[in-house]
Design a protein around this motif. Structure first.
Motif, mmCIF file in Angstrom:
data_model
loop_
_atom_site.group_PDB
_atom_site.id
_atom_site.type_symbol
_atom_site.label_atom_id
_atom_site.label_comp_id
_atom_site.label_asym_id
_atom_site.label_seq_id
_atom_site.Cartn_x
_atom_site.Cartn_y
_atom_site.Cartn_z
ATOM 1 N N VAL A 96 -1.316 1.739 11.514
ATOM 2 C CA VAL A 96 -2.254 2.856 11.608
ATOM 3 C C VAL A 96 -3.447 2.615 10.680
ATOM 4 O O VAL A 96 -4.592 2.922 11.026
ATOM 5 N N SER A 97 -3.187 2.001 9.521
ATOM 6 C CA SER A 97 -4.307 1.679 8.623
ATOM 7 C C SER A 97 -5.245 0.672 9.290
ATOM 8 O O SER A 97 -6.469 0.800 9.216
ATOM 9 N N ASN A 147 -7.184 2.205 12.189
ATOM 10 C CA ASN A 147 -8.239 3.057 11.667
ATOM 11 C C ASN A 147 -9.422 2.215 11.207
ATOM 12 O O ASN A 147 -10.568 2.494 11.545
ATOM 13 N N MET A 194 -5.089 4.520 17.562
ATOM 14 C CA MET A 194 -4.980 5.485 16.452
ATOM 15 C C MET A 194 -4.236 6.745 16.900
ATOM 16 O O MET A 194 -3.299 7.199 16.253
ATOM 17 N N LEU A 250 -3.288 6.840 2.182
ATOM 18 C CA LEU A 250 -3.748 6.885 3.563
ATOM 19 C C LEU A 250 -5.044 7.692 3.646
ATOM 20 O O LEU A 250 -5.132 8.771 3.076
ATOM 21 N N ILE A 287 -6.699 9.819 8.796
ATOM 22 C CA ILE A 287 -5.413 9.517 9.439
ATOM 23 C C ILE A 287 -4.439 10.682 9.226
ATOM 24 O O ILE A 287 -3.765 11.119 10.157
ATOM 25 N N ARG A 335 0.843 -1.187 0.000
ATOM 26 C CA ARG A 335 0.000 0.000 0.000
ATOM 27 C C ARG A 335 0.877 1.235 0.000
ATOM 28 O O ARG A 335 1.972 1.222 0.542
#
Lengths: 311, 163
Positions: free
Chosen positions: B97-98, B101, B109, A10, A14, A5
């Motif tokens: 973090v993905s 989330n 997060m 993102l 985020i 990815r």
């Protein structure tokens, strides 16, 4: 198995969260990475900087749009181009906003986002500097009240007040020091607390103005007293912040530099703090180069697209 | 009554990663994730997570287990755990973090985003682009303009390293 990815994919929530965790200088850099990052950082305001209770110092001049920002927490200097501060004088600084006077125009200004809010002109043509100003809350707040004070004629202080929710022009109030047989002239700093403006003069004089009944009152500041009728100031004040911290050296400025500074008020760890205005002289025998400077909280504010000062 | 049943027989969930690995965890551990909680409330005990890879899921399950046992006395221990947890590469942080989330674990997060923010501190936009494999989509004119308005550190103060 490792995924491939890309960071640019993102989700914006985020990116927004990361941007919210950045200080001012890093936030400016973040916005320069790519367009997605820039738009994701729209609400980020370098809030993290308000947690550190030391304001930064921003040096500007009439000659150049280049300014120098000094951060006392990291001892680092940065240069930033801020064309709006050329030929301008800062009258007040609080919560990341400046109140600026430029050739008769008065405006609120966030120098790092370059958000600008024009205010109605002051009626007189006179130069309001040296004077001082104060605003009660950030300019987007409906309760924002701005006050500019300066010595009009000999011994007459003129106060101009602009209430965001009130009249569309400045209201004038005069304080005649001569008539009152009192001595108040040079204003060295201003702050507000609970509907009252405080203007610090020289020789420990303090002039207050209450918004509710529009009344002036003159005080003398004493440092210790056994008199039970003595009132307490609702803030602490600091003098000579620039020279005491040897900022000329920290900012690599020469001995021939003279600076007039505008103070700020901010929340310290235990009380409100007012940094007073200060004049830094060039070393004797040198031809002085004049600069201006302002203490400022390094925040980044953008105005909503539909913002207008008048309600 | 309810608590006795729970201690006797803990309710379990199966989580399935994007690369088809299955993990069994206690329901009470899993529901710290809003996404899992919503599925559990709808009666699911088998939770496919097509957006979370095994490597990240293992770490996140560790995190959830640790934080599910939070008490007044192990505060320091959890702090140390968290510190180790984020001490990893940018690419791992990105996966984590993905996943956090997607799973809606807000405390995780916040911690990961602040870690990333702290790690890009003092870095130039060029270094940040390299780290995050981002192509600059500003025109040279736009970039020159942005560069002028940006705070330029005095020479040598930018951190150009990529870790």
């Amino acid at each position: 198995m490792v995924s491939l990815r890309a960071w640019c994919d993102l989700p914006s929530e985020i990116l927004r969260e990361i941007a919210n965790g950045l200080g001012l200088v890093d936030l400016l850099g973040f916005r320069g990475v790519c367009k997605d990052w820039r738009s994701a950082s729209f609400t980020a305001s370098a809030l993290i900087e308000s947690a550190c209770d030391k304001p930064c110092f921003l040096l500007h001049s009439d000659r150049d749009e280049k300014t120098i920002l000094f951060n006392p927490s990291t001892n680092k200097n940065y240069t930033i181009n801020i064309p709006e501060l050329k030929e301008s004088t800062c009258l007040a600084s609080a919560q990341g906003w400046l109140l600026v006077s430029q050739k008769g125009h008065i405006f609120f200004f966030c120098p790092f986002s370059r958000a600008k809010i024009d205010l109605p002109p002051l009626l007189q043509e006179s130069v309001i500097s040296p004077g001082a100003a104060v605003f009660t809350s950030p300019p987007w707040s409906v309760d924002c009240v701005t006050a500019i004070i300066y010595e009009k004629d000999n011994h007459i202080m003129e106060l101009n007040v602009l209430e965001r929710g009130g009249s569309s022009s400045w209201m004038k109030y005069e304080y005649d020091c001569k008539m009152e047989q009192k001595n108040f002239s040079v204003v060295k700093g201003a702050t507000s607390h609970d509907g009252c403006f405080y203007f610090m003069g020289d020789k420990n004089k303090l002039l207050t103005f209450t918004l509710k009944d529009k009344r002036f009152e003159l005080y003398t500041i004493v440092y210790e007293s056994k008199n039970p009728n003595v009132e307490c100031l609702p803030f602490r004040f600091k003098e000579k912040c620039f020279s005491r911290n040897d900022l000329k050296k920290q900012m690599n400025l020469g001995d021939d530099v003279a600076i007039s500074t505008c103070g700020t008020s901010y929340s310290g760890s235990d009380s409100e703090i007012l940094i007073k205005n200060e004049n830094i002289e060039a070393m004797e025998g040198t031809e002085a180069q004049h600069f201006k400077g302002v203490w400022i909280q390094p925040r980044f504010f953008q105005l909503p697209p539909n913002y207008s000062w008048s309600l | 009554m309810a608590s006795t049943t729970e201690t006797k027989q803990k309710k379990m969930l199966i989580l399935k990663s994007a690369d088809n690995d299955e993990f069994e965890i206690e329901e009470s551990v899993g529901v710290q994730s809003e996404t899992i909680k919503n599925l559990v409330e709808d009666g699911f005990t088998f939770v496919p997570l097509p957006n979370v890879y095994t490597k990240a899921l293992i770490k996140i399950i560790d995190y959830l287990k640790k934080h599910a046992n939070k008490t007044d006395s192990n505060d320091e221990e959890i702090k140390t755990f968290d510190k180790d947890f984020v001490n990893t590469t940018f690419d791992d942080l990105f996966e984590l973090v993905s996943a956090a989330n997607y799973l809606h674990i807000s405390c995780l997060m916040n911690m990961l985003c602040q870690t990333i923010a702290d790690r890009i501190k003092d870095k130039s936009p060029e270094a940040v682009r390299k780290i995050f494999h981002i192509n600059c989509d500003y025109t040279p004119e736009e970039e020159a303009k942005i560069r002028k308005a940006n705070a330029q550190a005095f020479e040598g103060q930018f951190d150009e390293s990529l870790d």
